[in-house]
Design an enzyme around this catalytic site. Sequence first.
Site, mmCIF file in Angstrom:
data_model
loop_
_atom_site.group_PDB
_atom_site.id
_atom_site.type_symbol
_atom_site.label_atom_id
_atom_site.label_comp_id
_atom_site.label_asym_id
_atom_site.label_seq_id
_atom_site.Cartn_x
_atom_site.Cartn_y
_atom_site.Cartn_z
ATOM 1 N N TYR A 51 64.677 62.959 86.306
ATOM 2 C CA TYR A 51 63.937 62.552 85.140
ATOM 3 C C TYR A 51 64.316 62.914 83.853
ATOM 4 O O TYR A 51 64.680 64.252 83.832
ATOM 5 C CB TYR A 51 62.475 62.843 85.406
ATOM 6 N N HIS A 81 58.760 59.135 69.095
ATOM 7 C CA HIS A 81 57.680 60.127 69.492
ATOM 8 C C HIS A 81 57.112 60.595 67.924
ATOM 9 O O HIS A 81 56.438 61.507 68.154
ATOM 10 C CB HIS A 81 58.113 60.918 70.330
ATOM 11 N N ASN A 193 59.977 68.469 74.139
ATOM 12 C CA ASN A 193 58.881 68.787 75.237
ATOM 13 C C ASN A 193 58.810 70.180 75.050
ATOM 14 O O ASN A 193 59.619 71.342 75.389
ATOM 15 C CB ASN A 193 59.356 68.239 76.496
ATOM 16 N N TYR A 277 20.115 94.755 64.352
ATOM 17 C CA TYR A 277 21.192 94.534 65.252
ATOM 18 C C TYR A 277 22.619 94.397 64.535
ATOM 19 O O TYR A 277 23.594 95.050 65.040
ATOM 20 C CB TYR A 277 21.007 93.331 66.053
ATOM 21 N N ARG A 280 23.463 97.961 63.629
ATOM 22 C CA ARG A 280 23.530 98.661 64.879
ATOM 23 C C ARG A 280 24.551 98.223 65.964
ATOM 24 O O ARG A 280 25.168 99.164 66.831
ATOM 25 C CB ARG A 280 22.264 98.647 65.589
ATOM 26 N N PHE A 325 55.181 72.259 80.495
ATOM 27 C CA PHE A 325 54.662 71.733 79.037
ATOM 28 C C PHE A 325 53.228 71.936 78.786
ATOM 29 O O PHE A 325 52.985 71.637 77.681
ATOM 30 C CB PHE A 325 55.257 70.627 78.986
ATOM 31 N N GLU A 409 49.973 61.179 82.107
ATOM 32 C CA GLU A 409 49.476 62.272 81.634
ATOM 33 C C GLU A 409 47.923 62.184 81.607
ATOM 34 O O GLU A 409 47.476 61.830 80.540
ATOM 35 C CB GLU A 409 50.298 62.476 80.196
#
Length: 496
Positions: A51, A81, A193, A277, A280, A325, A409
């Site tokens: 791949y 991309h 990647n 609070y 404190r 990834f 994905e």
Amino acid sequence: MIYGVDIFTFQDVLEICKDPNKAFLNDVAIQQILRSQDNVKQIVASDRCVYGINTGFGPLCDVKISADETAQLQYNLIISHAVGVGKPIDKELSKIMMIAKIHALSKGFSGVSLEVIERLIIMLEMDIIPVVPEQGSVGASGDLAPLSHLVLPLLGLGQVWIGNEIFDSAEILDRYNLEVLTLGPKEGLGLINGTQFILAHAIKGLEKFEYLLDLADLAAAMSIEAYRGSASPFKKELHDIRPFEGSKLVAARMLKFLKNSENLKAHEECERVQDPYSMRCVPQVHGASRNAFEHLKQMANTELNSVTDNPIVLSAEESISGGNFHGQLMAMPLDYATLAAAELGNISDRRSYLLLEGKYGLPRLLTESSGLNSGFMIPQYTTAALVTENKTLCFPASADSIPTSLGQEDHVSMGSISGRKFNQVLGNLVNILAVELMFAAQGLEFRRPAQCSKVVEDNYTIIRTKVKKLEEDRLIGKDILAIAQLINERRLIVTI
């Protein structure tokens, strides 16, 4: 600090940002890179189907690519991309991305050539920093869009920062006699990647968060001084029987900030039984945020020293197509840290409000001429708005997932959004704490001649160099910005 060999911390990355010449490839790192590059060459020569080396990407992983098409495959990968949108991230964030990417590639499991890695180092040293848009990553299969923009200049495409100006990459490569590179098998995929966009936001946020955690303790101490509260809730004995590290640390710091306080001594004789609070419970609330900081720091340092691309090339015979990834390991702690930062602002706003109520010797709205003058009424509106904005940013991006890549994905982290929100909340927190410090300094005016600890008095003096006591209404917005500038420049003393 040596790429690929030494264990980096987020502080190391920030040091390299300031001086890129502090880091280099040594012989061990170079050998790791060359061995990885050779492993990829052997895979290509063997004609085995692996791949990203001789296949398409994502849902196209079953499409075989011939040897003479591998360079075009890698080129097409990057240009297809690079689809980020929105304004550019800060130049420093792009530099952090580059440093983190170089370090990951130098470990020798990505198949990226020495020539490509050295070009990234040269660009870093010459301050030629790629322009990266802030939106477009889903944080699984890595930060594909941002990293594609980060490496476009290797191909003579995209844009780069030179100083504070943006230029087309082709123009800058020509100016500095840098040739356009041709990528070999696996190189485009190894470059884009990974989780370096998410990681860069974590590193930058950690740097700011660390200072703001300390500053929040100082702001609380000054508010308690102005309120004439009690130091009893910070005693060691109390926190030894609920020994969370964060709360123990904050309690000890508060005692140091309040040491020898004449205001707190006066409180010992008052009729109050206990403080609200927000005064404190500072150790418990600030301490919880410190615990979140430590968790994120641990996760970021692990990620920084990891290999996060895919596939991982272990040898010429073995490569693993896995999920290193995936950004979930960083997205969840980033979401946790975002909530932790927001809570510092939430409790700060409550302390600011208490100082305006006109109790225990303080005038209403911290002004002696209220009515004609609004005093400090409206700056608390600002903190209320910022606190609510931070709350809306606390929805965990990691709780969402939208399938991408035609379902290949099918679970993504959205960690890039986690990182961006974290830094947005920190930016708002600066202004929230600036308002509290402004109120606390004003409150101390009504406690004179009583003196605070030296560190509190020193910080009061620093604030007064920029912002004078409020006698009657003026442009208070400028005062908030002036104190925020002191914070951003780290002029206030937060270590004791």
